[in-house]
Write a protein that holds these residues in place. Sequence first.
Motif, short mmCIF file in Angstrom:
data_model
loop_
_atom_site.label_atom_id
_atom_site.label_comp_id
_atom_site.label_asym_id
_atom_site.label_seq_id
_atom_site.Cartn_x
_atom_site.Cartn_y
_atom_site.Cartn_z
N ILE A 9 0.66 -1.52 0.38
CA ILE A 9 -0.02 0.19 -0.06
C ILE A 9 0.45 0.87 -0.02
N TYR A 10 1.61 1.49 0.61
CA TYR A 10 2.70 2.24 1.00
C TYR A 10 3.68 2.19 -0.16
N LEU A 11 4.01 2.01 -1.21
CA LEU A 11 4.55 1.53 -2.20
C LEU A 11 3.64 2.03 -3.17
N SER A 12 2.33 1.62 -3.62
CA SER A 12 1.73 2.02 -4.23
C SER A 12 0.85 3.55 -4.15
N ILE A 13 0.96 4.42 -2.88
CA ILE A 13 0.94 5.41 -2.38
C ILE A 13 2.24 6.43 -3.06
N GLY A 14 3.09 6.06 -2.85
CA GLY A 14 5.03 6.06 -3.45
C GLY A 14 4.62 5.95 -5.28
N TRP A 15 4.87 5.37 -5.43
CA TRP A 15 4.52 5.79 -6.94
C TRP A 15 3.19 6.97 -7.56
N PHE A 16 2.08 6.52 -6.79
CA PHE A 16 1.04 7.26 -7.87
C PHE A 16 1.35 8.77 -6.40
N PHE A 17 1.75 8.62 -5.95
CA PHE A 17 2.48 10.35 -5.69
C PHE A 17 3.36 10.90 -6.64
N THR A 18 4.60 9.81 -6.85
CA THR A 18 5.68 10.31 -7.71
C THR A 18 5.15 10.94 -9.04
N GLY A 19 4.55 9.69 -9.47
CA GLY A 19 3.69 9.89 -10.98
C GLY A 19 2.99 11.18 -11.27
N LEU A 36 6.18 14.95 -4.23
CA LEU A 36 6.97 14.25 -4.05
C LEU A 36 7.23 14.10 -2.46
N LEU A 37 7.04 15.88 -1.58
CA LEU A 37 6.88 14.78 -0.63
C LEU A 37 6.01 13.84 0.06
N VAL A 38 4.40 13.50 -0.37
CA VAL A 38 3.86 12.88 0.10
C VAL A 38 4.43 11.46 -0.31
N TYR A 60 14.83 18.04 -7.98
CA TYR A 60 14.35 17.99 -6.69
C TYR A 60 15.12 17.53 -5.21
N GLY A 61 16.06 16.94 -5.75
CA GLY A 61 16.20 16.18 -4.39
C GLY A 61 16.73 17.34 -3.11
N HIS A 62 16.87 18.33 -3.25
CA HIS A 62 17.17 20.19 -2.73
C HIS A 62 16.07 20.23 -2.02
#
Length: 130
Positions: A9-19, A36-38, A60-62
């Motif tokens: 679930i966390y991986l899915s959330i991460g990829w969704f918000f990265t997209g 990207l923060l989410v 975006y890393g900085h």
Amino acid sequence: MTRNVRKTIYLSIGWFFTGLGFVGAFLPILPTTPFLLVAVWAFSKSSPRLKRWLFTHPKYGHHIRNWFEHGAIAPKAKILSLSLMTVSVGFSLLMSENIYVPISLGVIMVAVATFILSRPSPSAVAIKSQ
């Protein structure tokens, strides 16, 4: 809920918000950094490798590191955010037939603007840590 289900679930959330964040890099009406923060938050609970990837991203890393390490927002980002919020409230004044919509939006925007302005700038954080 099992650990593997939670991780998925966390991986899915991460990829969704990265997209969403990367789409926002190309669409001016969609923000990038908040998404990207989410994503970093979700990846921190599921994949240290993906979290590290976002933390070290060349563009975006900085911004992400400044937020997570110091709660800091760059002055340029503050100005852009406040400008777009002002335009949004103005646009709602022009388009809405109900006066309560722009008033409500204005109250919310003032609260968000207050929060944004209360955050330190990265340069101020760097000076304090020296």
